[in-house]
Design a protein around this motif. Structure first.
Motif, PDB file in Angstrom:
ATOM      1  N   LEU A 109       0.171  13.775   7.441  1.00 46.45           N
ATOM      2  CA  LEU A 109      -0.917  13.979   6.480  1.00 46.45           C
ATOM      3  C   LEU A 109      -1.150  12.776   5.565  1.00 46.45           C
ATOM      4  N   ARG A 110      -0.365  11.728   5.738  1.00 39.59           N
ATOM      5  CA  ARG A 110      -0.547  10.576   4.850  1.00 39.59           C
ATOM      6  C   ARG A 110      -1.945   9.954   4.987  1.00 39.59           C
ATOM      7  N   PRO A 111      -2.518   9.872   6.192  1.00 40.75           N
ATOM      8  CA  PRO A 111      -3.893   9.341   6.273  1.00 40.75           C
ATOM      9  C   PRO A 111      -4.897  10.145   5.445  1.00 40.75           C
TER      10      PRO A 111
ATOM     11  N   ASP B 219       2.241   7.203  -6.145  1.00 43.31           N
ATOM     12  CA  ASP B 219       3.202   6.111  -5.971  1.00 43.31           C
ATOM     13  C   ASP B 219       4.637   6.623  -6.121  1.00 43.31           C
ATOM     14  N   ARG B 220       4.860   7.500  -7.108  1.00 45.92           N
ATOM     15  CA  ARG B 220       6.217   8.038  -7.315  1.00 45.92           C
ATOM     16  C   ARG B 220       6.665   8.850  -6.107  1.00 45.92           C
ATOM     17  N   PHE B 221       5.748   9.627  -5.535  1.00 44.05           N
ATOM     18  CA  PHE B 221       6.120  10.427  -4.370  1.00 44.05           C
ATOM     19  C   PHE B 221       6.548   9.540  -3.218  1.00 44.05           C
ATOM     20  N   TYR B 222       5.768   8.513  -2.920  1.00 47.45           N
ATOM     21  CA  TYR B 222       6.090   7.658  -1.770  1.00 47.45           C
ATOM     22  C   TYR B 222       7.263   6.723  -2.041  1.00 47.45           C
ATOM     23  N   LYS B 223       7.709   6.690  -3.293  1.00 47.13           N
ATOM     24  CA  LYS B 223       8.918   5.924  -3.611  1.00 47.13           C
ATOM     25  C   LYS B 223      10.153   6.826  -3.710  1.00 47.13           C
ATOM     26  N   GLY B 224       9.974   8.123  -3.392  1.00 49.02           N
ATOM     27  CA  GLY B 224      11.145   8.979  -3.315  1.00 49.02           C
ATOM     28  C   GLY B 224      11.178  10.189  -4.222  1.00 49.02           C
TER      29      GLY B 224
END
Length: 614
Positions: A557-559, A586-591
Motif C-alpha cells: 500500500l505504500r504507492p 516520515d516517523r512511520f517509515y523510520k520505524g
C-alpha cells in the motif's frame, strides 16, 4: 434486503427517480419499481427477493385501500405474530412488507416500535400528502437524507443522493470525527446537507408553499427506554434466559424462501449463531469462512473443526494477503465516504464466497458490544482508578519518550478531558483531540456531544457506559455499515441474530459480573455456547478480522500513500497542515510502527478528496 430511494420536491422528475434508484442495482438485482406523482413525490425500490418471491410482493407496495404507497428495505422477523393485530385482513402476500404497510395504515407511526428486525421504510399518504420515513432501532439498515430547505430526498446509499445532487459540497465538520474514530458518526456525512438518519426514529415530510417541511425527529425505540432499575444477576436464571432468547432469535432469522447460511470465523459469536442454527434448521446449514494462508493468524482450521463438529456444509476460501489488498481500490466506491475499517476487505471476500451458494447469511455481529468482548471495557474501568488518574499525565509524558511499544500503550493515558473519554478509549489508535489541534487547519469542532452518557434509570459503571456508547455509535456507524455494504456489493442479505431486540433488551439488563467473570470476557454467552460446542474448540486468544495493515503500508500500500499523501495534494485540499501529516508519515517509515493507523486515515481521507473533492 433491498435498496430504496426517493424525494419530495416540486420539479423533480420520474427519470431522476429512476436514475437515482438504479445506482443501487447491486442491492436489488431481482426487480425495480417506481411511484411518482406530479406533486413532486417519488419512491424508488430495487428488490432482492428473500420472502415471498412472487410479483405480488414487488415494490412500491400499495395498501389495500390504495391510499398509501410504500418502499421498504429490510426484514421484520415477528411479522407473522403481528398479523394478529389486524384480524380479518385479507392478506395478498405471505411476506413481511405487507404487514409493515398495513400496520401503519391502521395504527400509524406507533407500529414502528412493534417491529423486531432491520428496516428502512418510506410511506406516502396520497390523501394528506404526507411522507413518513423510519429506521430500525439498532441502525442495521442504512438510511440517508438530503435537506437544504428547498429539496428533500432519501436513499439507502449516498451514491443515489449524489446522483440527484452531483455538486454536493464537502462537509468539513465531519472530518475531525473521521480522523478521531475512523468513521463518520450519525447524523453527519461527508457532504453538507446530507445526513445519516438516526436509528429508532421516524420523520414526517410535507410540502408547505411548494417547499418540503420536516417535522422534528421522533424516537420510537431508544436504548435508554429499555434499561431497567434492577439487573439479572442469578447465573442459572440468566443462562437459561439467554439460551432461550438466542434460540428464538436465530430461528426467527432463518425464515427465508431462498437458501441461507452463516459466516463462521471460529470465534465465539459466529460459532454461537452457527451452533444454534444447526440445531433449529430443518436442513443442513451452510457455513463460510476465509483462510488467509500467509496471514499472521489463520483461524480457518478452527472454523473448519467447529463446522465438522456441528456437521455443517462448510465452504472455505483460501486467500493470500495480496487477494485482500487487491480489494483496496474498491473501498471508495463501496462506502461512498471516507471509511477506515480495514476488516471491510475480508468481509467483502467472505460475502462473495457466500453469495455463490446462498442469498442470506447470518453473522455474529453485536456480541462483543453487548457482552464485554473488547479490552476497551477493561480500560474504561481502569481509568477510574484514582491513583492512575493522578499519575496519568506524567506516565503519558514518559511513554512518549519510550520505545514504540510503550508509546502505543501510553496513548490510552493521553486524553484531554473526561468529557471525551469514551471516544478516546475507543479511538486509541486514531487521532486524539490534542493531536487534531495541531493537525487540522481549522477548529470549532467538539466531541462532547458524541460522548454523552446514555440516559439510565440506574447508575451505570464505566464499563457499561463504554459498552452502551459502542452500541449507539461504533456498532451502528462502523460495524453494521461495513457488513451491509460489503455484503450488498454481492447482493447478499446479512442478518444479525445477536442484535435481535429480545437479545438486546436482555443484555442491557444483565449484571456485568456475568458479562466478564474472573477475567473471562463474554462469560455468559460462552456458557451457552459451551453446551453446544465443547470449550476446548475456543481455547486460544481472540483475533480481529482484518489485515496486517502496518506491513501493507510498508509494502503493497505504500504507492497509495505516496500518491495521495504528498505536500501538493495536502495543501490543495487544506484540511490538515502538510508539515504535521508529512512528519507523521516520515516517523512511520523510520520505524514508529504505532503510527500506522493514523497514516492510513490520512491516506484514505486525501484519496477520497482527490476522487470526490472540489
Amino acid at each position: 434486503m433491498c435498496g430504496i430511494a426517493g424525494f419530495f420536491t416540486q420539479g423533480s422528475t420520474r427519470p431522476q427517480l429512476q436514475e437515482a434508484t438504479d445506482t443501487m442495482v447491486h442491492r436489488g438485482p431481482d426487480a425495480g419499481g417506481y411511484f411518482y406523482e406530479d406533486c413532486g413525490i417519488g419512491l424508488g425500490h430495487r428488490r432482492l427477493s428473500i420472502i415471498d418471491l412472487s410479483e405480488g410482493a414487488h415494490q412500491p407496495m400499495y395498501s389495500a385501500d390504495e391510499r398509501y404507497a410504500m418502499v421498504y428495505n429490510g426484514e421484520v422477523y415477528n411479522f407473522q405474530e403481528l398479523r394478529n393485530k389486524l384480524p380479518g385482513h385479507n392478506w395478498k402476500t405471505h411476506g413481511d412488507s405487507e404487514v409493515v404497510l398495513e400496520l401503519f395504515v391502521r395504527y400509524g407511526a406507533e407500529s414502528f416500535a412493534w417491529l423486531n428486525g432491520m428496516f428502512a421504510v418510506a410511506i406516502f399518504d396520497k390523501h394528506s400528502q404526507l411522507l413518513t420515513i423510519a429506521r430500525d432501532p439498532v441502525g442495521i439498515k442504512p438510511l440517508y437524507y438530503y435537506y437544504d430547505g428547498k429539496s428533500f430526498s432519501f436513499s439507502s446509499e449516498l451514491k443515489s443522493i449524489k446522483q440527484l445532487y452531483p455538486n454536493l459540497a464537502i462537509n468539513r465538520e465531519a472530518i475531525p470525527y473521521f480522523l478521531h474514530l475512523a468513521y463518520i458518526p450519525v447524523p453527519l456525512t461527508i457532504y453538507k446537507d446530507v445526513y445519516k438518519f438516526p436509528s429508532g426514529h421516524y420523520l414526517e415530510v410535507s410540502l408547505n408553499d411548494g417547499a418540503p417541511k420536516l417535522s422534528e425527529m421522533r424516537a420510537f425505540w431508544q436504548v435508554s427506554q429499555h434499561i431497567k432499575a434492577e439487573t439479572i444477576s442469578d447465573e442459572a436464571q440468566a443462562k437459561k434466559q439467554l439460551n432461550d432468547i438466542l434460540f428464538g432469535a436465530v430461528e426467527r432469522q432463518l425464515i427465508s424462501d431462498v437458501p441461507s447460511g452463516t459466516f463462521l470465523s471460529g470465534g465465539i459469536d459466529s460459532s454461537a449463531v452457527t451452533a444454534i442454527a444447526s440445531k433449529v434448521s430443518s436442513t443442513k446449514i451452510k457455513t463460510f469462512s476465509i483462510a488467509v494462508v500467509d496471514g499472521k493468524v489463520n483461524e480457518a482450521p478452527y472454523a473448519a473443526a467447529i463446522a465438522k463438529y456441528l456437521g455443517t456444509e462448510h465452504y472455505e476460501l483460501p486467500i493470500h494477503q495480496k487477494d485482500i489488498l487487491d480489494m483496496v481500490p474498491e473501498l471508495l466506491g463501496v462506502y461512498d465516504e471516507p471509511f477506515g475499517d480495514t476488516s471491510a476487505f475480508p468481509t467483502m471476500l467472505v460475502s462473495k464466497l457466500a453469495r455463490e451458494h446462498v442469498t442470506v447469511a447470518l453473522s455474529g455481529d453485536g456480541g462483543d458490544e453487548q457482552f464485554y468482548g473488547y479490552g476497551t471495557y477493561t480500560w474504561a474501568q481502569r481509568l477510574q482508578n484514582p491513583m492512575l488518574r493522578a499519575l496519568r499525565k506524567p506516565l503519558y509524558a514518559a511513554s512518549r519518550m519510550a520505545p514504540d511499544y510503550y508509546k502505543k500503550a501510553g496513548r490510552m493515558l493521553g486524553y484531554e478531558k473526561d468529557s471525551i473519554l469514551k471516544s478516546h478509549i475507543y479511538g486509541q489508535d486514531y487521532f486524539h483531540t490534542n493531536e487534531l489541534k495541531s493537525l487540522l487547519t481549522f477548529n470549532g469542532y467538539s466531541f462532547d456531544a458524541l460522548n454523552r452518557d446514555v440516559e439510565s434509570i440506574r447508575p451505570l459503571s464505566a464499563r457499561e457506559k463504554q459498552s452502551f456508547w459502542d452500541m449507539v455509535y461504533y456498532l451502528q456507524d462502523d460495524l453494521l455499515v461495513k457488513v451491509d455494504r460489503a455484503s450488498m456489493k454481492y447482493s447478499l442479505e446479512t442478518r444479525v441474530p445477536l442484535l435481535d431486540l429480545e437479545v438486546l433488551k436482555f443484555s442491557l439488563n444483565l449484571h456485568e459480573s456475568l458479562k466478564e467473570k474472573n477475567g473471562e470476557r463474554k462469560y455468559l454467552l460462552k456458557q451457552v455456547l459451551y453446551d453446544l460446542v465443547p470449550a476446548q474448540y475456543f481455547d486460544r486468544p481472540k483475533w480481529g478480522f482484518g489485515i496486517a495493515l502496518d506491513k501493507a503500508l510498508q509494502n503493497e500500500l505504500r504507492p497509495l500513500v505516496e500518491q495521495y499523501l504528498t505536500k501538493a495534494v495536502i495543501e490543495k485540499h487544506n484540511i490538515v497542515h502538510a508539515r504535521e501529516a508529512l512528519a507523521l508519515k516520515d516517523r512511520f517509515y523510520k520505524g514508529e510502527n504505532s503510527s500506522y493507523f493514523r497514516l492510513w486515515l490520512l491516506t484514505v481521507l486525501h484519496w477520497w478528496l482527490e476522487e470526490n473533492g472540489k
